[in-house]
Design a protein around this motif. Structure first.
Motif, PDB file in Angstrom:
ATOM      1  N   TYR A 135       0.833  -1.202   0.000  1.00 58.09           N
ATOM      2  CA  TYR A 135       0.000   0.000   0.000  1.00 58.09           C
ATOM      3  C   TYR A 135       0.872   1.258   0.000  1.00 58.09           C
ATOM      4  O   TYR A 135       0.643   2.189  -0.776  1.00 58.09           O
ATOM      5  N   ILE A 136       1.890   1.279   0.887  1.00 55.26           N
ATOM      6  CA  ILE A 136       2.772   2.441   0.962  1.00 55.26           C
ATOM      7  C   ILE A 136       3.483   2.658  -0.373  1.00 55.26           C
ATOM      8  O   ILE A 136       3.579   3.784  -0.874  1.00 55.26           O
ATOM      9  N   SER A 137       3.967   1.557  -0.960  1.00 51.80           N
ATOM     10  CA  SER A 137       4.662   1.670  -2.244  1.00 51.80           C
ATOM     11  C   SER A 137       3.744   2.218  -3.320  1.00 51.80           C
ATOM     12  O   SER A 137       4.151   3.025  -4.155  1.00 51.80           O
ATOM     13  N   SER A 138       2.498   1.788  -3.300  1.00 52.56           N
ATOM     14  CA  SER A 138       1.548   2.273  -4.312  1.00 52.56           C
ATOM     15  C   SER A 138       1.290   3.758  -4.168  1.00 52.56           C
ATOM     16  O   SER A 138       0.940   4.438  -5.131  1.00 52.56           O
ATOM     17  N   LYS A 139       1.462   4.270  -2.959  1.00 49.12           N
ATOM     18  CA  LYS A 139       1.196   5.682  -2.706  1.00 49.12           C
ATOM     19  C   LYS A 139       2.411   6.575  -2.934  1.00 49.12           C
ATOM     20  O   LYS A 139       2.271   7.720  -3.362  1.00 49.12           O
ATOM     21  N   ILE A 140       3.600   6.066  -2.645  1.00 50.63           N
ATOM     22  CA  ILE A 140       4.741   6.975  -2.655  1.00 50.63           C
ATOM     23  C   ILE A 140       5.866   6.588  -3.600  1.00 50.63           C
ATOM     24  O   ILE A 140       6.594   7.459  -4.062  1.00 50.63           O
ATOM     25  N   ASP A 141       6.036   5.301  -3.901  1.00 45.66           N
ATOM     26  CA  ASP A 141       7.177   4.922  -4.735  1.00 45.66           C
ATOM     27  C   ASP A 141       7.054   5.433  -6.159  1.00 45.66           C
ATOM     28  O   ASP A 141       8.049   5.716  -6.815  1.00 45.66           O
ATOM     29  N   THR A 142       5.832   5.532  -6.656  1.00 49.24           N
ATOM     30  CA  THR A 142       5.634   5.993  -8.032  1.00 49.24           C
ATOM     31  C   THR A 142       5.587   7.521  -8.127  1.00 49.24           C
ATOM     32  O   THR A 142       5.557   8.072  -9.209  1.00 49.24           O
ATOM     33  N   ASN A 143       5.574   8.169  -6.995  1.00 43.85           N
ATOM     34  CA  ASN A 143       5.512   9.628  -6.970  1.00 43.85           C
ATOM     35  C   ASN A 143       6.893  10.171  -6.626  1.00 43.85           C
ATOM     36  O   ASN A 143       7.200  10.473  -5.480  1.00 43.85           O
ATOM     37  N   GLU A 144       7.749  10.283  -7.618  1.00 40.85           N
ATOM     38  CA  GLU A 144       9.154  10.581  -7.385  1.00 40.85           C
ATOM     39  C   GLU A 144       9.402  11.993  -6.874  1.00 40.85           C
ATOM     40  O   GLU A 144      10.504  12.297  -6.437  1.00 40.85           O
ATOM     41  N   LYS A 145       8.390  12.830  -6.874  1.00 38.96           N
ATOM     42  CA  LYS A 145       8.618  14.195  -6.385  1.00 38.96           C
ATOM     43  C   LYS A 145       8.946  14.202  -4.892  1.00 38.96           C
ATOM     44  O   LYS A 145       9.525  15.160  -4.384  1.00 38.96           O
ATOM     45  N   HIS A 146       8.548  13.118  -4.186  1.00 38.22           N
ATOM     46  CA  HIS A 146       8.823  13.043  -2.760  1.00 38.22           C
ATOM     47  C   HIS A 146      10.266  12.655  -2.456  1.00 38.22           C
ATOM     48  O   HIS A 146      10.715  12.766  -1.331  1.00 38.22           O
ATOM     49  N   PHE A 147      10.977  12.148  -3.470  1.00 38.96           N
ATOM     50  CA  PHE A 147      12.328  11.647  -3.262  1.00 38.96           C
ATOM     51  C   PHE A 147      13.270  12.296  -4.269  1.00 38.96           C
ATOM     52  O   PHE A 147      12.941  12.435  -5.438  1.00 38.96           O
ATOM     53  N   SER A 148      14.450  12.657  -3.794  1.00 42.63           N
ATOM     54  CA  SER A 148      15.439  13.192  -4.710  1.00 42.63           C
ATOM     55  C   SER A 148      15.925  12.096  -5.641  1.00 42.63           C
ATOM     56  O   SER A 148      15.816  10.898  -5.334  1.00 42.63           O
ATOM     57  N   LYS A 149      16.480  12.492  -6.787  1.00 39.91           N
ATOM     58  CA  LYS A 149      17.029  11.507  -7.717  1.00 39.91           C
ATOM     59  C   LYS A 149      18.165  10.729  -7.066  1.00 39.91           C
ATOM     60  O   LYS A 149      18.328   9.531  -7.302  1.00 39.91           O
ATOM     61  N   ALA A 150      18.947  11.410  -6.229  1.00 41.94           N
ATOM     62  CA  ALA A 150      20.058  10.738  -5.542  1.00 41.94           C
ATOM     63  C   ALA A 150      19.531   9.664  -4.605  1.00 41.94           C
ATOM     64  O   ALA A 150      20.089   8.558  -4.530  1.00 41.94           O
ATOM     65  N   PHE A 151      18.436   9.969  -3.902  1.00 48.64           N
ATOM     66  CA  PHE A 151      17.862   8.990  -2.986  1.00 48.64           C
ATOM     67  C   PHE A 151      17.336   7.781  -3.752  1.00 48.64           C
ATOM     68  O   PHE A 151      17.547   6.627  -3.354  1.00 48.64           O
ATOM     69  N   GLN A 154      26.711   6.931   0.519  1.00 48.33           N
ATOM     70  CA  GLN A 154      27.245   7.053   1.878  1.00 48.33           C
ATOM     71  C   GLN A 154      26.429   8.049   2.697  1.00 48.33           C
ATOM     72  O   GLN A 154      26.199   7.835   3.897  1.00 48.33           O
ATOM     73  N   ASN A 155      25.980   9.129   2.080  1.00 43.23           N
ATOM     74  CA  ASN A 155      25.167  10.111   2.799  1.00 43.23           C
ATOM     75  C   ASN A 155      23.870   9.496   3.312  1.00 43.23           C
ATOM     76  O   ASN A 155      23.384   9.849   4.387  1.00 43.23           O
ATOM     77  N   ILE A 156      23.292   8.559   2.550  1.00 42.32           N
ATOM     78  CA  ILE A 156      22.001   7.980   2.901  1.00 42.32           C
ATOM     79  C   ILE A 156      22.134   6.767   3.810  1.00 42.32           C
ATOM     80  O   ILE A 156      21.369   6.606   4.769  1.00 42.32           O
ATOM     81  N   THR A 157      23.117   5.903   3.532  1.00 41.90           N
ATOM     82  CA  THR A 157      23.228   4.650   4.273  1.00 41.90           C
ATOM     83  C   THR A 157      24.280   4.660   5.370  1.00 41.90           C
ATOM     84  O   THR A 157      24.247   3.824   6.274  1.00 41.90           O
ATOM     85  N   GLY A 158      25.244   5.583   5.267  1.00 38.18           N
ATOM     86  CA  GLY A 158      26.345   5.584   6.213  1.00 38.18           C
ATOM     87  C   GLY A 158      27.505   4.696   5.784  1.00 38.18           C
ATOM     88  O   GLY A 158      28.528   4.628   6.469  1.00 38.18           O
ATOM     89  N   TYR A 159      27.367   4.012   4.663  1.00 36.66           N
ATOM     90  CA  TYR A 159      28.401   3.128   4.125  1.00 36.66           C
ATOM     91  C   TYR A 159      28.845   3.622   2.748  1.00 36.66           C
ATOM     92  O   TYR A 159      28.027   4.131   1.978  1.00 36.66           O
ATOM     93  N   THR A 160      30.129   3.434   2.439  1.00 38.47           N
ATOM     94  CA  THR A 160      30.524   3.542   1.042  1.00 38.47           C
ATOM     95  C   THR A 160      30.002   2.299   0.330  1.00 38.47           C
ATOM     96  O   THR A 160      29.628   1.301   0.971  1.00 38.47           O
TER      97      THR A 160
END
Length: 305
Positions: A180-196, A235-241
């Motif tokens: 359900y969450i994916s159907s609401k937000i994963d297809t709406n890329e405006k909520h996430f930066s391209k880098a994310f 690394q900025n998002i996960t903390g790992y290289t």
């Protein structure tokens, strides 16, 4: 859409599960029960009225009926569906928040989950899941096997079968919430930066293909970006290289294999993507602080104590 919130720290208590296949037109009987009821339709149509609301469930649809509200069939139909009767002390109607507020909360939960360290021993970032009361689950091939396995195990009635059924139901409810969450937000890329988005896809790629040889060139080609740029954002998002994350996955998987199987060290290396046994031993010692043989011996001594 009406939403329910589920506290996933509490396992539901399943009383009964099963499936029904009607080859002739049939209309659901009338009743009021003091437990929740989950319906998931495999084929055909199921017409249910709960209180004053009518639902027409088709293939892939699911419905959560709430306790102490009369429900009944309002139209005959041919159908095949699965059902779970269960109780849970902490399922509530989502009230007091607008759709926008809920969506923003779901987005933040998804971001935190994807950026969290799944190698740590701490709990998930959130134990509250949003469940749609009435929903169409697109990935039938993902959820139907879970229903079949849960149904089969329940009626074998081996020790702990109701506890297993309750755990299986919790797994199904979480999958429903994720979908359900994916159907609401994963297809709406405006909520996430391209880098994310790229970092999330890269993380999934590493988790799925760590057993293969992975090079900088492979990553650049697959994700159509400069490796150094991807490495910084990852690394900025996960903390790992990227390399540290890949190495951590391989070490973690290698330890799991050493802990649970008697297979040879060279075979473990191969299964985690390092085919050269000598290089694998050096790699393992560098990242785990001991050789594979020393790790196996230590684990054996620990189990004997």
């Amino acid at each position: 859409m009406k939403l329910l919130t589920l506290n996933a720290d509490i396992i539901p208590s399943v009383r009964l599960i099963g499936h029904v296949s009607y080859n002739k037109p049939w209309k659901h009987f009338t009743r009021t029960i003091d437990e929740y009821l989950l319906y998931i339709v495999k084929s055909g149509e199921l017409y249910i009225k709960e209180g004053t609301t009518e639902y027409c469930l088709k293939k892939g649809d699911l419905l959560i009926l709430e306790p102490n509200i009369k429900h009944y069939g309002f139209k005959e139909s041919i159908c095949h569906y699965y059902y779970f009767h269960f109780k849970h002390p902490n399922i509530e109607q989502s009230k007091g928040k607008s759709c926008a507020e809920i969506l923003n909360k779901l987005i933040e939960n998804r971001k935190h989950a994807l950026a969290s360290d799944h190698f740590s021993k701490y709990e998930d970032v959130s134990h509250i899941f949003y469940l749609p009361k009435f929903y169409h689950y697109e990935s039938e091939n993902e959820i139907i096997p879970l229903l079949i396995n849960a149904d089969n195990d329940f009626y074998k009635k081996y020790e702990g079968y109701k506890k297993i059924a309750s755990i299986n139901l919790l797994k199904i409810l979480i999958k429903i919430s994720r979908d359900y969450i994916s159907s609401k937000i994963d297809t709406n890329e405006k909520h996430f930066s391209k880098a994310f988005i790229k970092s999330r896809k890269l993380l999934n790629y590493l988790n799925n293909y760590f057993m293969n040889k992975i090079t900088r060139e492979d990553i650049e080609q697959l994700f159509e970006s400069n490796y150094d740029y991807l490495n910084r954002t990852f690394q900025n998002i996960t903390g790992y290289t990227i390399l540290n994350y890949l190495n951590t996955i391989r070490i973690t998987k290698a330890k799991e294999l050493f802990d649970t199987t008697p297979i040879k060290i060279s075979e473990v290396g191969y299964l985690v993507g390092i085919g050269d046994p000598y290089y694998f031993s050096r790699f393992f010692k560098k990242n785990a602080g001991m050789t594979p043989s020393q790790y196996i011996k230590l684990r054996s001594e620990t189990k004997l104590e």
